[in-house]
Design an enzyme around this catalytic site. Structure first.
Site, PDB file in Angstrom:
ATOM      1  N   TYR A 111      25.692  -3.655  48.242  1.00 28.69           N
ATOM      2  CA  TYR A 111      26.817  -3.495  47.324  1.00 28.69           C
ATOM      3  C   TYR A 111      26.478  -3.725  45.860  1.00 28.69           C
ATOM      4  CZ  TYR A 111      30.502  -2.683  50.709  1.00 28.69           C
ATOM      5  OH  TYR A 111      31.312  -2.119  51.651  1.00 28.69           O
ATOM      6  N   LYS A 152      20.356  -6.859  61.823  1.00 28.53           N
ATOM      7  CA  LYS A 152      19.537  -5.776  62.369  1.00 28.53           C
ATOM      8  C   LYS A 152      18.091  -6.192  62.133  1.00 28.53           C
ATOM      9  CE  LYS A 152      19.233  -1.636  64.212  1.00 28.53           C
ATOM     10  NZ  LYS A 152      19.672  -1.328  65.590  1.00 28.53           N
ATOM     11  N   ASP A 189      24.596  -3.226  66.066  1.00 30.77           N
ATOM     12  CA  ASP A 189      25.065  -2.140  66.949  1.00 30.77           C
ATOM     13  C   ASP A 189      25.607  -2.717  68.259  1.00 30.77           C
ATOM     14  OD1 ASP A 189      22.439  -2.919  67.389  1.00 30.77           O
ATOM     15  OD2 ASP A 189      21.650  -0.907  67.726  1.00 30.77           O
ATOM     16  N   ASP A 208      31.556  -4.963  56.177  1.00 32.47           N
ATOM     17  CA  ASP A 208      32.536  -3.935  55.825  1.00 32.47           C
ATOM     18  C   ASP A 208      32.846  -3.073  57.041  1.00 32.47           C
ATOM     19  OD1 ASP A 208      34.111  -2.200  54.179  1.00 32.47           O
ATOM     20  OD2 ASP A 208      32.451  -0.779  54.284  1.00 32.47           O
ATOM     21  N   ASP A 215      36.453  -3.104  59.933  1.00 31.75           N
ATOM     22  CA  ASP A 215      37.400  -2.012  60.204  1.00 31.75           C
ATOM     23  C   ASP A 215      37.564  -1.856  61.718  1.00 31.75           C
ATOM     24  OD1 ASP A 215      37.810  -1.424  57.516  1.00 31.75           O
ATOM     25  OD2 ASP A 215      37.690   0.742  57.827  1.00 31.75           O
TER      26      ASP A 215
HETATM   27  C1  IPM Z   1      36.851  -3.369  51.933  1.00 28.76           C
HETATM   28  C2  IPM Z   1      36.791  -2.032  51.274  1.00 28.76           C
HETATM   29  C3  IPM Z   1      35.916  -2.183  50.047  1.00 28.76           C
HETATM   30  C4  IPM Z   1      34.534  -2.580  50.512  1.00 28.76           C
HETATM   31  C5  IPM Z   1      35.862  -0.953  49.142  1.00 28.76           C
HETATM   32  C6  IPM Z   1      37.232  -0.495  48.741  1.00 28.76           C
HETATM   33  C7  IPM Z   1      35.003  -1.218  47.927  1.00 28.76           C
HETATM   34  O1  IPM Z   1      36.333  -1.064  52.148  1.00 28.76           O
HETATM   35  O2  IPM Z   1      37.342  -4.307  51.311  1.00 28.76           O
HETATM   36  O3  IPM Z   1      36.414  -3.470  53.082  1.00 28.76           O
HETATM   37  O4  IPM Z   1      33.723  -1.722  50.853  1.00 28.76           O
HETATM   38  O5  IPM Z   1      34.264  -3.769  50.541  1.00 28.76           O
HETATM   39 MG    MG Z   2      36.053  -1.800  54.118  1.00 30.91          MG
END
Ligand code: IPM
Ligand code: MG
Length: 380
Positions: free
Chosen positions: A162, A214, A247, A271, A275
């Site tokens: 990042y 990893k 993974d 990140d 999700d």
């Molecule tokens: C998150 C989002 C951010 C990230 C983006 C919007 C920069 O996906 O907070 O997970 O990648 O950290």
């Molecule tokens: Mg994210």
């Protein structure tokens, strides 16, 4: 006025004085509010509504300073987040963010210019993301329930891929090279891992910390992570250590989420897996996170994006933003208020009124906020 009347008056005055003293000792928090784009403003509005109710019930106050950073402002002024604002944010008790992202702004500008700038600028080195399935919420995982899905991801938040170090050479040619460095410093890795061990100890559940990496391919970067993990881990003999490749982590999050208690991982992997985590806890409508600087100013946000398509339609689920507000209060030490909010969220979810946590939940954004406020009023 007779003697008893005077006495009565004296009592009234004293009562007023006592109340005033109590009010003066009430804590007041300065919260920076960045509603952002799309559905950001409407979900933040509901979060602030709930926060207001919790404050009244638990005897503290908060003053919010609104900032209009986001796509609209950028398109109008070319500015994402001025340096002076970053300095102002450093004076706050916490930051409450909705979502940024605008269809007419090229990807990366607002993300880097606002979110990452705050994370890096305020050295919020941990991104804390609870993955918790509440009763009454649908999960796509077959035969799994609230007892199985309850863990926390500690994501490193200021380094890794990042940082944005890299470049393009021979751009636009067939020989083009794109390089993006993955930065892992001893200090950065260590402070994140230490936080994760401390968090696992404090959480006091399974007392197990999983490093998701990893190390079989990133033999430099994640060699460092493993060494630091095992070294720091020796200071926490009460916490069980486990390493899992990222993974395989994804596989287990779906197959056996009950194995996890706390997970620690690098920025990019964090990140991605959060999700996935959000999906198994019921979706983006409920997942929240905190960008934590344990010694400084932290920022709380729903994990979802700005969903511009739904902006202003009053259909977005505000529960993620409300959960973010709850995390913010917990961080500020307002534990009772945070617990009341969590209870109210749970009651809302099991009320039978919410079909799902998408934009088709069956309730409007503000109706759901009102419902949380109502249950909050009944609790405690
Ligand atoms: C998150 C989002 C951010 C990230 C983006 C919007 C920069 O996906 O907070 O997970 O990648 O950290
Ligand atoms: Mg994210």
């Amino acid at each position: 006025m007779g003697e008893s009347g005077e006495f009565q008056q004296h009592l009234e005055v004293r009562k007023y004085q006592l109340e005033r003293e109590e009010n003066l000792t009430e804590k007041e928090y300065q919260i920076a509010v960045i509603p952002g784009d799309g559905i950001g403003p409407e979900v933040v509005r509901e979060g602030l509504k709930v926060l207001g109710e919790a404050a009244t019930r638990c005897g503290f106050r908060f003053r919010s300073a609104q900032y209009d950073f986001g796509g609209e402002r950028y398109l109008r002024t070319g500015e994402t987040l001025p340096s002076s604002a970053l300095e102002e944010l450093k004076e706050m008790d916490a930051i409450y963010l909705g979502a940024v992202g605008h269809p007419r702004v090229e990807p990366g500008i607002l993300e880097k210019g606002i979110i990452l700038r705050i994370r890096f600028g305020l050295d919020q080195y941990v991104n804390l993301r609870p993955v918790k399935l509440y009763p009454g919420v649908w999960t796509p995982l077959k035969d799994k329930g609230p007892d199985d899905i309850d863990f926390v991801v500690v994501r490193e938040n200021t380094e890794g891929l990042y940082l944005g170090i890299g470049g393009l050479v021979r751009e636009g040619t067939a020989d083009e090279i794109a390089i993006q460095e993955m930065v892992n410093t001893r200090g950065g890795v260590e402070r994140c891992i230490r936080y994760a061990f401390e968090y696992t100890r404090k959480r006091n559940r399974k007392k197990k910390l999983t490093l998701s990496d990893k190390a079989n391919v990133l033999t430099y970067a994640h060699n460092l992570w493993r060494r630091v993990f095992n070294e720091v881990g020796k200071e926490f003999p009460d916490v069980e250590r486990e390493c899992a490749f990222v993974d395989a982590t994804c596989m287990w999050m779906v197959k056996n989420p009950e194995w996890f208690d706390v997970m620690v991982t690098c920025n990019m992997f964090g990140d991605i897996i959060t999700d996935l985590g959000a999906m198994i806890q019921g979706g983006m409508g409920i997942a929240a996170g905190g960008n934590i600087n344990p010694q400084g100013v932290s920022m709380f946000e729903p994990i979802h994006g700005s969903a511009p398509k739904y902006g202003g339609k009053n259909v977005a689920c505000p529960l993620a933003a409300i959960s973010a507000a709850q995390m913010m209060l917990e961080h500020l030490g307002e534990i009772e208020a945070a617990e009341l909010i969590e209870e109210a969220i749970k009651k809302t979810l099991s009320s039978g009124h919410i079909k799902d946590l998408s934009t088709a939940s069956g309730l409007k954004t503000d109706e759901m906020g009102d419902m949380v406020v109502k249950f909050l009023g009944e609790g405690g």
